[in-house]
Each structure stands twice: as C-alpha cells, then as structure tokens.
Design a protein around this motif. Structure first.
Motif, short mmCIF file in Angstrom:
data_model
loop_
_atom_site.label_atom_id
_atom_site.label_comp_id
_atom_site.label_asym_id
_atom_site.label_seq_id
_atom_site.Cartn_x
_atom_site.Cartn_y
_atom_site.Cartn_z
N ASP A 23 40.08 45.70 33.48
CA ASP A 23 38.77 45.88 34.12
C ASP A 23 38.76 45.27 35.52
OD1 ASP A 23 35.73 46.58 33.47
OD2 ASP A 23 35.77 44.68 34.56
N LEU A 24 39.32 44.06 35.65
CA LEU A 24 39.30 43.38 36.94
C LEU A 24 40.21 44.08 37.96
CD1 LEU A 24 38.10 40.92 38.37
CD2 LEU A 24 40.09 39.59 37.62
N TYR A 25 41.33 44.60 37.50
CA TYR A 25 42.28 45.25 38.40
C TYR A 25 41.66 46.48 39.07
CZ TYR A 25 46.56 47.49 40.08
OH TYR A 25 47.51 48.07 40.87
N ASN A 26 40.82 47.19 38.33
CA ASN A 26 40.21 48.41 38.87
C ASN A 26 39.05 48.15 39.81
OD1 ASN A 26 42.00 50.07 37.44
ND2 ASN A 26 40.72 49.99 35.59
N ARG A 27 38.64 46.91 39.91
CA ARG A 27 37.55 46.57 40.83
C ARG A 27 38.10 46.45 42.25
NH1 ARG A 27 32.64 46.93 37.91
NH2 ARG A 27 33.10 46.30 35.76
N TYR A 28 37.26 46.69 43.25
CA TYR A 28 37.64 46.61 44.66
C TYR A 28 38.83 47.53 44.94
CZ TYR A 28 34.78 42.41 44.19
OH TYR A 28 33.76 41.55 43.90
N THR B 57 32.55 32.98 51.59
CA THR B 57 32.94 33.37 50.23
C THR B 57 33.61 34.73 50.17
OG1 THR B 57 30.68 34.16 49.86
CG2 THR B 57 31.21 31.95 49.06
N ALA B 58 33.23 35.66 51.02
CA ALA B 58 33.84 36.99 50.97
C ALA B 58 35.34 36.92 51.24
CB ALA B 58 33.17 37.92 51.98
N SER B 59 35.75 36.00 52.09
CA SER B 59 37.17 35.87 52.41
C SER B 59 38.00 35.41 51.22
CB SER B 59 37.36 34.88 53.57
OG SER B 59 36.81 33.60 53.23
N ALA B 60 37.35 34.83 50.21
CA ALA B 60 38.07 34.32 49.04
C ALA B 60 38.06 35.31 47.87
CB ALA B 60 37.45 33.00 48.59
N VAL B 61 37.35 36.43 48.00
CA VAL B 61 37.19 37.35 46.87
C VAL B 61 38.52 37.92 46.41
CG1 VAL B 61 36.28 39.61 46.21
CG2 VAL B 61 34.78 37.94 47.31
N LEU B 62 39.25 38.58 47.31
CA LEU B 62 40.50 39.22 46.91
C LEU B 62 41.62 38.21 46.61
CD1 LEU B 62 40.50 42.40 49.17
CD2 LEU B 62 39.75 42.13 46.80
N PRO B 63 41.73 37.10 47.34
CA PRO B 63 42.68 36.07 46.91
C PRO B 63 42.38 35.52 45.52
CG PRO B 63 42.13 35.73 49.21
CD PRO B 63 41.22 36.81 48.71
N LEU B 64 41.09 35.35 45.19
CA LEU B 64 40.75 34.89 43.84
C LEU B 64 41.07 35.93 42.79
CD1 LEU B 64 37.38 32.93 44.26
CD2 LEU B 64 39.51 32.07 43.30
N LYS B 65 40.83 37.17 43.11
CA LYS B 65 41.20 38.24 42.18
C LYS B 65 42.70 38.20 41.90
CE LYS B 65 41.59 43.27 41.82
NZ LYS B 65 41.40 44.56 42.50
N TYR B 66 43.49 38.01 42.94
CA TYR B 66 44.95 37.92 42.81
C TYR B 66 45.36 36.77 41.90
CZ TYR B 66 49.79 37.11 44.37
OH TYR B 66 51.14 36.90 44.43
N VAL B 67 44.72 35.61 42.07
CA VAL B 67 45.05 34.43 41.26
C VAL B 67 44.61 34.64 39.81
CG1 VAL B 67 44.54 31.99 40.91
CG2 VAL B 67 45.00 32.85 43.21
N LEU B 68 43.43 35.21 39.61
CA LEU B 68 42.93 35.43 38.25
C LEU B 68 43.83 36.40 37.48
CD1 LEU B 68 39.07 35.63 38.88
CD2 LEU B 68 40.34 33.76 37.82
N HIS C 85 48.49 38.56 48.97
CA HIS C 85 48.08 39.43 47.87
C HIS C 85 48.23 40.91 48.21
CE1 HIS C 85 44.51 38.85 50.41
NE2 HIS C 85 44.13 40.06 50.01
N LEU C 86 48.64 41.23 49.45
CA LEU C 86 48.74 42.62 49.89
C LEU C 86 50.18 43.09 49.98
CD1 LEU C 86 46.10 42.88 52.77
CD2 LEU C 86 45.83 43.51 50.37
N GLU C 87 50.33 44.40 49.83
CA GLU C 87 51.62 45.04 50.13
C GLU C 87 51.79 45.12 51.65
OE1 GLU C 87 53.76 45.78 47.87
OE2 GLU C 87 52.46 45.43 46.12
N ARG C 88 53.00 45.35 52.09
CA ARG C 88 53.30 45.34 53.52
C ARG C 88 52.50 46.40 54.27
NH1 ARG C 88 54.49 42.10 57.62
NH2 ARG C 88 55.13 43.38 59.41
N ASP C 89 52.40 47.59 53.73
CA ASP C 89 51.66 48.64 54.42
C ASP C 89 50.17 48.33 54.48
OD1 ASP C 89 51.51 48.91 51.68
OD2 ASP C 89 51.18 51.08 51.76
N GLN C 90 49.62 47.68 53.43
CA GLN C 90 48.22 47.29 53.44
C GLN C 90 47.98 46.20 54.48
OE1 GLN C 90 47.81 46.18 49.30
NE2 GLN C 90 46.94 48.17 48.74
N TRP C 91 48.93 45.26 54.56
CA TRP C 91 48.82 44.19 55.56
C TRP C 91 48.82 44.78 56.97
CZ3 TRP C 91 51.60 42.59 59.72
CH2 TRP C 91 51.33 41.31 60.22
N GLN C 92 49.68 45.74 57.22
CA GLN C 92 49.77 46.37 58.53
C GLN C 92 48.47 47.10 58.87
OE1 GLN C 92 52.35 45.96 60.59
NE2 GLN C 92 51.29 47.10 62.21
#
Length: 594
Positions: free
Chosen positions: A410-415, A375-386, A440-447
């Motif tokens: 509120d959701l954007y400021n989480r994590y 479930t942890a692997s789906a947290v940020l992808p779900l945030k992106y979709v929501l 869901h990540l920027e290029r520098d975050q992905w790197q």
C-alpha cells in the motif's frame, strides 16, 4: 459665685465642677488644644475620659476617598480603550464566550483590579471582535502579498451539523522562520463536491488577493473530493497528507486476520474496563499490588493516528494485572493466548524502533506533525526508510510477515512517480540539506529533479539581477560605459581566451549546485532553516527556491488542528453561533500572536 439655694445654684461641688467644665470647653474650643482638654478631663472627669478612650482613634481620610471611584469618568479614555482591547484579545485568544463579561463574578474581579473601569456591553465587545478580525486579516493580507505560499485544507462538521472548509497558508519569512496563518473557515451550505470545495478555496484566495500562480501546492488528506478539487478544478499540485497515508497503510496491515483478532479483543478489554466501575477499581488494586503505576486501558479510533499502536502498547504494559482481573472475574472472552500476546509485543514494542513493526510509523507520524520545521522535504525520504523496515524476516511469525507485505504494498503505491506531487516533493528534498543527495531516487529520477531546479532558478525574477552582479557590472555602470563599448566593439575580444568571454550564467548555476551537493548532509534532527539562514549568501540562487519549497507542509495536520479549536468554540452551550462569528473566532484564536 455665691450660693443661691435654688435648683441651678453652684452651692454643691458637683454643680460647680460642671459649670467650670462648660467654661473650660468653650475656652479650649477657641483658645487651646486637645492636649489641654485631655488634661482637664483627667483632673475633673476621669470617668468621662475612660468612655472616650474606648473609641477607636480616628484616621485622617485620604483625598481619594472623596472621589467617585465607581464612575468611569475618572479613568482616562486611552486607559479605558486599552483595557477593552485587552479584554477583547483575552476572549478571542483563550476562546471564551463573549457573555463571560456579563457575569457578576467577572465584573467583581474587574472592579477589584480597576474600580473606575466599567465592563462594556456584549454588543460593544462583539463590535470590537469584528474590528480585531478586520485588522488581523488586513495584516495577513499584507504579510503574504507577493509571496509564494503553500496551503492545507480540510472539511469539518460542527455540533449544529454545519459544514465548514478551512484553508491555512504557509510561508517562510525573511528571517527564515516558518510561518502559518489561518485564512478562512468558511461554511459550505452545499454538498462537499469537488467543484464546491474548489469554489470555496478559490473565494478564500480572492479575499486575500492571492493568485493561483502564487500557490505552490495544496496539502489534503486522501479523500477523492478534495484531491479532485485541487487537481482538476484549481489546476494546482495536490500533496497527499503523509500522516493520513501512513495511517491508511497501517490499517491495511492490521486487517490480517491473525492480527486483527487479538487487537479486537484488546479493544473489547479496554471498553470493558472503561465501562465497569467495579472491575476498573479491581484493576487499579492489582496494579498497585504488582508495583505498577495505575493507568487506564486505552481504546483506539480509526480517525486518530497511532491510536491502535498506543492501545496495544498500554495493554502490553498492563498485561499482568489485566490477566489477573480477567481470571478472577472469569472473563474468558477477553483473554489472549500467550502466542497472541507475543505477537502484540512484536507489533508494538516501544523499546526498539528498529525491530518492531508499528513503532517506526509512530515516529514518522510525530516527526511530520510539527508546524515549526519543514516537513514536505522529509516525506519521500521517510517513505524510503519505512519501506526498508518492512522487509520480511525468516524469524518472524507468518502473520507478521503478511502484515509487512500488506503495508509495504500500500505504501509503495503512494506518491506515484507520474504525479506532480512526486516531482515537487523531491525538489523540496533536494533543497533540504539533510536529504539533498536524494539517495532514495534512481539516477534518471535524480537527473530530472536537477534539471527541474536549474530551469526554475533561471525563471526567477532575481536571477538576471544576480547574474549582472556576478559580472561586476551594474545597470548604472553599463549605461555609463555604453559609449566606450560602442567605440571599441569586439576589437579586443576577438582571438582572446575563452575565459574572457561573457559570463555563462548556466555554468555559474551548475557550479553553485555542485558545491551545494558536496556539502555534508545535516543530521536529520537539525533544522534546515537555520542552515539556510547562514548559508544563503553562499548559495543565493538555491536559497530563493529553498525559501519557497521548504514551506510546503507534508501533512494536513495544521488544518485539522483548526478543528480542535473550532470544537472548543462551537460547543454544546454555543452551538447556535452564527457561521460568520465562528469564522471570526476560530480565525482570531489561531492567528493572534503575543
């Protein structure tokens, strides 16, 4: 014989017949059979034979009828122990009070199943519970020994106002199955400060010989004392519960006045019908009259996720019969206007997950509330979709757009990206073949995630071994060829092709990651652990990390489910249970496996 003329003479036929019968009975007793006796009686005493024939025929008794079946002496000791062990298991697994064994009905039931078994005393069963607890905890201690584990923790207060902190552990076994165990439900007699909570968690880890370095993360709700306990005192990564985070964000949106007012009226309506017996029956009759299945209105609870959504959905389904009762009973203070009903439908319509506001949040919460899949692997992808569902629309009412904005903010400021949890969750997403492209990540975050994974793999104990295997030279071969290596030195290596140089393990790892990234993402409803089970030989280094990071829970649901078990065990009739017994019974109810 000759007649005597006296009282005992045989001159009369009856007296003579009786004398002959006595002689025949004596002779038959020793010299004949029951068949001859029956023939004799038929001839001389047919009336006596009728009396005998009315009695039920006798059956030959079984040998077991002469045994003392009520005594346990006839039951082998092994069988007695097996039954007692199963009885102890039944009490713990099904959360039954120990004194159930002392009830007369229960004893009669056991006697019917096995008459030779004597139900053990309460003290004996209690002693067996303690032994079962010790055995199970030893098994768990061995199970998690040497493994990287993830934890969840939360607090609970019983009916007896005793405060507890529970700790659960999560890991993936060698067969790529996600496992979870309850480590402890410890009473905390001090206030739930961050320091005391951290001490409780630390003591629990000490009981199981788990070092802090073996803990990947600790998932908690968003309360400050638990966050500080994990981050400040235990120096561990805190993963905020995504389900609780969604609930907090949604409640911020529901606080919009134009939406809060009709929702509070829907809640008041539900409370009215749940309290008024007369109006409840009237509502049921209206439902039947309109061809609807009778259903009670639901009320929400601030601490129950999705309860507001479920309440509004049920009210929208029963709008017609509810309005009919409100009109007939003149309950104008509960009536919603047409525009308010329209707004409620837009907020909660169940039929389309893409066009309504709260439906996606319910789906996301349910998807993250499982303990069978990562479930942890789906947290940020779900945030992106929501967040993508919360874009304002010109066709929506102003109140709905305002609600979207509040939830989104509120959701954007989480994590936050500056938190360790952000990096950990992205690492987990990368190792999940459903989300490994990290769109869901920027290029520098992905790197940054890419470099983090590469660095962690290089630190794995198995990395050097796998690198040696990749060169085709084992430790034994290297030892055997060392003399030849010293003899030739670099004579045949100088001036050679670059490909003939030593293995570049960094290049091998990069190649493995590039091939993995080219994999087509799995459907989001697939189980990533099944994929890794068949692909671990193809990506041996990444598989090692995947086994760690995919075990992390994205919510604290598992810890909260423990409290549901505790609430059944510590009920009004058992509120005086000792805290150690509460821990044992909750532990066994959750950890015993069939």
């Amino acid at each position: 014989g000759h007649g005597r003329g006296t009282e005992g003479s045989f001159t009369t036929p009856d007296n003579l017949r009786m004398a002959i019968c006595r002689i025949c009975k004596i002779r038959m007793k020793y010299h004949s059979s029951t068949s001859n006796l029956k023939a004799h009686l038929t001839t001389l005493n047919p009336d006596k034979l009728g009396d005998l024939s009315e009695e039920p025929p006798l059956k030959q008794a079984r040998i077991t009828s002469f045994l003392l079946l009520s005594s346990s002496r006839g039951l082998p000791a092994v069988r007695q122990k097996a039954i007692t062990d199963k009885l102890t298991w039944f009490i713990c697994k099904d959360m039954r009070p120990i004194n159930i064994t002392q009830g007369s009905g229960f004893k009669d039931f056991i006697h019917e199943l096995e008459p030779r078994y004597t139900v053990r005393s309460r003290a004996t069963i209690t002693d067996r519970v303690v032994k079962l607890y010790d055995t199970t905890s030893d098994n768990i201690r061995q199970m998690i020994s040497g493994k990287k584990i993830a934890l969840t923790t939360d607090g609970w207060t019983s009916l007896a106002t005793e405060a507890y902190v529970t700790v659960t552990a999560h890991f993936i076994d060698n067969d790529w199955e996600l496992k979870d165990v309850i480590l402890k439900m410890a009473e905390v007699q001090k206030s739930h400060t961050a320091e005391n909570v951290a001490e409780c968690i630390s003591n629990t880890l000490g009981e199981y010989n788990v070092s802090c370095e073996s803990v990947l993360s600790i998932t908690t709700d968003n309360t400050a004392n638990y966050i500080n306990a994990v981050e400040r005192h235990l120096q561990a990564v805190n993963v905020p519960c995504m389900a609780h985070t969604i609930n907090l964000a949604v409640r911020k949106g529901l606080a919009v006045r134009a939406i809060e007012t009709p929702i509070s009226r829907v809640k008041a309506t539900a409370l009215h019908f749940n309290k008024s017996t007369t109006d409840s029956y009237l509502l049921e009759s209206k439902q039947k009259l309109l061809g609807l299945k009778p259903a009670k209105l639901m009320s929400d609870c601030a601490t129950r996720w999705n309860s507001t959504y479920d309440m509004v959905c049920r009210a929208a389904e029963q709008q017609a019969p509810v309005a009919a009762v409100i009109m007939e009973k003149k309950l104008g203070h509960l009536e919603l206007t047409t525009s308010e009903w329209t707004l409620m439908e837009q907020v909660s319509d169940k039929n389309d997950v893409h066009t309504v506001l709260l439906r996606p949040f319910k789906v996301a919460t349910e998807a993250l509330s499982t303990d069978q899949f990562p479930t942890a692997s789906a947290v940020l992808p779900l945030k992106y979709v929501l967040l993508s569902h919360l874009q304002p629309s010109t066709g929506d009412p102003a109140a709905l757009n305002e609600m979207k904005t509040k939830i989104k903010t509120d959701l954007y400021n989480r994590y936050s990206p500056d938190k360790d949890a952000f990096k950990l969750l992205n690492t987990s997403s990368y190792l999940d073949p459903r989300f490994h492209r990290l769109i869901h990540l920027e290029r520098d975050q992905w790197q940054e995630v890419w470099e983090k994974i590469k660095g962690e793999i290089s630190q794995l104990p198995v990395f050097a071994e796998r690198a040696a295997m990749a060169t085709g030279i084992t430790h034994q071969e290297k030892t055997a060829l060392s003399a030849m290596g010293d003899l030739f030195g670099d004579v045949y290596r100088k001036g050679g092709d670059a490909s003939g140089g030593p293995l570049d393990v960094g290049a091998v790892l990069e190649q493995e990651m590039l091939i993995y990234e080219s994999e087509t993402p799995l459907p989001t409803d697939s189980n990533p652990l099944s994929w890794w089970k068949t692909s671990q030989s193809k990506y041996p280094h990444l598989a090692q990390l995947a086994r760690h990071y995919l075990s992390i829970p994205g919510t604290s649901v598992r810890a909260e489910r423990v409290f549901s078990t505790a609430g059944i065990i510590v009920n009004k009739k058992r509120s005086a249970l000792d805290s150690e017994n509460v821990d044992r019974l909750v532990f066994l109810a959750n950890n015993l496996r069939d």
